[in-house]
Design an enzyme around this catalytic site. Structure first.
Site, PDB file in Angstrom:
ATOM      1  N   HIS A   1      24.038  12.656  -6.390  1.00 19.39           N
ATOM      2  CA  HIS A   1      23.451  13.222  -7.599  1.00 19.39           C
ATOM      3  C   HIS A   1      23.837  12.334  -8.768  1.00 19.39           C
ATOM      4  O   HIS A   1      24.939  11.801  -8.797  1.00 19.39           O
ATOM      5  CB  HIS A   1      23.987  14.641  -7.877  1.00 19.39           C
ATOM      6  CG  HIS A   1      23.722  15.073  -9.296  1.00 19.39           C
ATOM      7  ND1 HIS A   1      22.509  15.582  -9.680  1.00 19.39           N
ATOM      8  CD2 HIS A   1      24.489  14.995 -10.417  1.00 19.39           C
ATOM      9  CE1 HIS A   1      22.549  15.813 -10.988  1.00 19.39           C
ATOM     10  NE2 HIS A   1      23.739  15.465 -11.459  1.00 19.39           N
TER      11      HIS A   1
ATOM     12  N   ASN B   1      20.276  13.643   0.319  1.00 26.13           N
ATOM     13  CA  ASN B   1      20.009  12.326  -0.265  1.00 26.13           C
ATOM     14  C   ASN B   1      21.226  11.683  -0.936  1.00 26.13           C
ATOM     15  O   ASN B   1      21.086  10.913  -1.879  1.00 26.13           O
ATOM     16  CB  ASN B   1      18.787  12.395  -1.199  1.00 26.13           C
ATOM     17  CG  ASN B   1      19.003  13.317  -2.379  1.00 26.13           C
ATOM     18  OD1 ASN B   1      20.066  13.919  -2.515  1.00 26.13           O
ATOM     19  ND2 ASN B   1      18.014  13.406  -3.246  1.00 26.13           N
TER      20      ASN B   1
ATOM     21  N   LYS C   1      27.204  13.585  -2.173  1.00 22.09           N
ATOM     22  CA  LYS C   1      26.829  14.833  -1.515  1.00 22.09           C
ATOM     23  C   LYS C   1      27.398  14.892  -0.081  1.00 22.09           C
ATOM     24  O   LYS C   1      27.805  13.871   0.476  1.00 22.09           O
ATOM     25  CB  LYS C   1      25.296  14.953  -1.519  1.00 22.09           C
ATOM     26  CG  LYS C   1      24.710  15.034  -2.950  1.00 22.09           C
ATOM     27  CD  LYS C   1      23.205  15.270  -2.924  1.00 22.09           C
ATOM     28  CE  LYS C   1      22.647  15.366  -4.339  1.00 22.09           C
ATOM     29  NZ  LYS C   1      21.190  15.675  -4.341  1.00 22.09           N
TER      30      LYS C   1
ATOM     31  N   TYR D   1      22.685  23.839 -10.171  1.00 22.33           N
ATOM     32  CA  TYR D   1      21.260  23.552  -9.944  1.00 22.33           C
ATOM     33  C   TYR D   1      20.346  24.650 -10.497  1.00 22.33           C
ATOM     34  O   TYR D   1      19.222  24.790 -10.032  1.00 22.33           O
ATOM     35  CB  TYR D   1      21.004  23.336  -8.453  1.00 22.33           C
ATOM     36  CG  TYR D   1      21.364  21.942  -7.960  1.00 22.33           C
ATOM     37  CD1 TYR D   1      20.727  20.816  -8.495  1.00 22.33           C
ATOM     38  CD2 TYR D   1      22.302  21.731  -6.967  1.00 22.33           C
ATOM     39  CE1 TYR D   1      21.024  19.532  -8.049  1.00 22.33           C
ATOM     40  CE2 TYR D   1      22.614  20.455  -6.511  1.00 22.33           C
ATOM     41  CZ  TYR D   1      21.965  19.361  -7.062  1.00 22.33           C
ATOM     42  OH  TYR D   1      22.257  18.096  -6.613  1.00 22.33           O
TER      43      TYR D   1
ATOM     44  N   GLU E   1      27.049  18.420 -17.568  1.00 17.19           N
ATOM     45  CA  GLU E   1      27.486  18.400 -16.160  1.00 17.19           C
ATOM     46  C   GLU E   1      28.948  17.977 -16.021  1.00 17.19           C
ATOM     47  O   GLU E   1      29.665  18.498 -15.161  1.00 17.19           O
ATOM     48  CB  GLU E   1      26.579  17.464 -15.353  1.00 17.19           C
ATOM     49  CG  GLU E   1      25.155  17.994 -15.242  1.00 17.19           C
ATOM     50  CD  GLU E   1      24.203  17.037 -14.538  1.00 17.19           C
ATOM     51  OE1 GLU E   1      23.031  17.396 -14.369  1.00 17.19           O
ATOM     52  OE2 GLU E   1      24.631  15.921 -14.151  1.00 17.19           O
TER      53      GLU E   1
HETATM   54  P1  ATP Z   1      19.808  14.941  -8.356  1.00 15.90           P
HETATM   55  O1  ATP Z   1      19.495  15.968  -9.404  1.00 15.90           O
HETATM   56  O2  ATP Z   1      20.533  15.516  -7.142  1.00 15.90           O
HETATM   57  O3  ATP Z   1      20.453  13.721  -8.911  1.00 15.90           O
HETATM   58  P2  ATP Z   1      17.106  14.018  -8.515  1.00 15.90           P
HETATM   59  O4  ATP Z   1      17.290  14.135  -9.987  1.00 15.90           O
HETATM   60  O5  ATP Z   1      16.669  12.700  -7.949  1.00 15.90           O
HETATM   61  O6  ATP Z   1      18.433  14.416  -7.741  1.00 15.90           O
HETATM   62  P3  ATP Z   1      15.775  16.566  -8.570  1.00 15.90           P
HETATM   63  O7  ATP Z   1      14.306  16.681  -8.707  1.00 15.90           O
HETATM   64  O8  ATP Z   1      16.655  16.887  -9.735  1.00 15.90           O
HETATM   65  O9  ATP Z   1      16.119  15.115  -7.982  1.00 15.90           O
HETATM   66  O10 ATP Z   1      16.178  17.501  -7.345  1.00 15.90           O
HETATM   67  C1  ATP Z   1      17.523  17.892  -7.157  1.00 15.90           C
HETATM   68  C2  ATP Z   1      17.862  17.806  -5.695  1.00 15.90           C
HETATM   69  O11 ATP Z   1      17.126  18.787  -4.983  1.00 15.90           O
HETATM   70  C3  ATP Z   1      17.479  16.490  -5.006  1.00 15.90           C
HETATM   71  O12 ATP Z   1      18.419  15.458  -5.178  1.00 15.90           O
HETATM   72  C4  ATP Z   1      17.417  16.920  -3.562  1.00 15.90           C
HETATM   73  O13 ATP Z   1      18.730  17.000  -2.980  1.00 15.90           O
HETATM   74  C5  ATP Z   1      16.830  18.319  -3.672  1.00 15.90           C
HETATM   75  N1  ATP Z   1      15.384  18.279  -3.498  1.00 15.90           N
HETATM   76  C6  ATP Z   1      14.461  17.821  -4.376  1.00 15.90           C
HETATM   77  N2  ATP Z   1      13.231  17.916  -3.880  1.00 15.90           N
HETATM   78  C7  ATP Z   1      13.363  18.444  -2.627  1.00 15.90           C
HETATM   79  C8  ATP Z   1      12.452  18.795  -1.592  1.00 15.90           C
HETATM   80  N3  ATP Z   1      11.140  18.605  -1.726  1.00 15.90           N
HETATM   81  N4  ATP Z   1      12.969  19.318  -0.446  1.00 15.90           N
HETATM   82  C9  ATP Z   1      14.291  19.516  -0.296  1.00 15.90           C
HETATM   83  N5  ATP Z   1      15.208  19.209  -1.251  1.00 15.90           N
HETATM   84  C10 ATP Z   1      14.749  18.678  -2.388  1.00 15.90           C
HETATM   85 MG    MG Z   2      18.059  15.906 -10.943  1.00 18.90          MG
END
Ligand code: ATP
Ligand code: MG
Length: 142
Positions: A117, A114, A11, A51, A128
């Site tokens: 992904h 974070n 990211k 997303y 994806e």
């Molecule tokens: P990713 O899908 O990016 O691999 P993940 O599966 O760990 O991450 P998801 O729950 O799918 O997490 O959320 C997708 C992304 O949305 C997260 O990686 C983060 O960048 C963002 N995100 C999730 N929760 C929050 C939050 N509470 N506040 C801000 N951004 C968030």
């Molecule tokens: Mg995810």
């Protein structure tokens, strides 16, 4: 166990912090190979489509803004149990909860910014990878 492919995205916080190489090193040291890779700047439409499952979440706008704020490194990773292995190496979504040595513990700034992904299932990985890569851009070694 079967050889799988999964989608990884470095990211914008981590491309801008020059951590692409450090993150790839973690994948390679842990048995994941790069089967496809490209640096890109996502359009708003491409990021929203990726997303789409999070469309109703309060952080959706922030997430799309962040994912379009700088370059992303799109990668297809390949290896034994690659989907779960990648998720393990990434660590918890919120870096405050991520285990020592994981990518998010090392490089993430916040739950939003974070660093990486990773696809969360084999079906998501297939979808994806197809969303970002043409067939000829993925190299099959096996
Ligand atoms: P990713 O899908 O990016 O691999 P993940 O599966 O760990 O991450 P998801 O729950 O799918 O997490 O959320 C997708 C992304 O949305 C997260 O990686 C983060 O960048 C963002 N995100 C999730 N929760 C929050 C939050 N509470 N506040 C801000 N951004 C968030
Ligand atoms: Mg995810």
């Amino acid at each position: 166990m079967a050889v799988e492919k999964t989608l990884s995205i470095v990211k914008p916080n981590s491309t801008l912090d020059n951590n692409i190489g450090n993150i790839i090193a973690i994948f390679e040291k842990n048995g994941l190979r790069i089967a496809g890779a490209k640096l890109a700047r996502l359009s708003k439409e491409k990021a929203e489509g990726f997303y789409i499952e999070h469309k109703e979440r309060p952080f959706f706008g922030e997430l799309v803004n962040f994912m379009t704020s700088g370059p992303v490194m799109l990668m297809v990773l390949e290896g034994e149990n690659a989907v779960a292995k990648n998720r393990e190496l990434m660590g918890a979504t919120n870096p405050a909860n991520a285990l020592e040595g994981t990518i998010r513990k090392l490089y993430a700034k916040s739950v939003g910014e974070n660093s990486v992904h990773g696809s969360d299932s084999a079906a998501a990985a297939e979808r994806e990878i197809a969303y970002f890569f043409e067939k000829h851009e993925v190299v099959n070694r096996f």
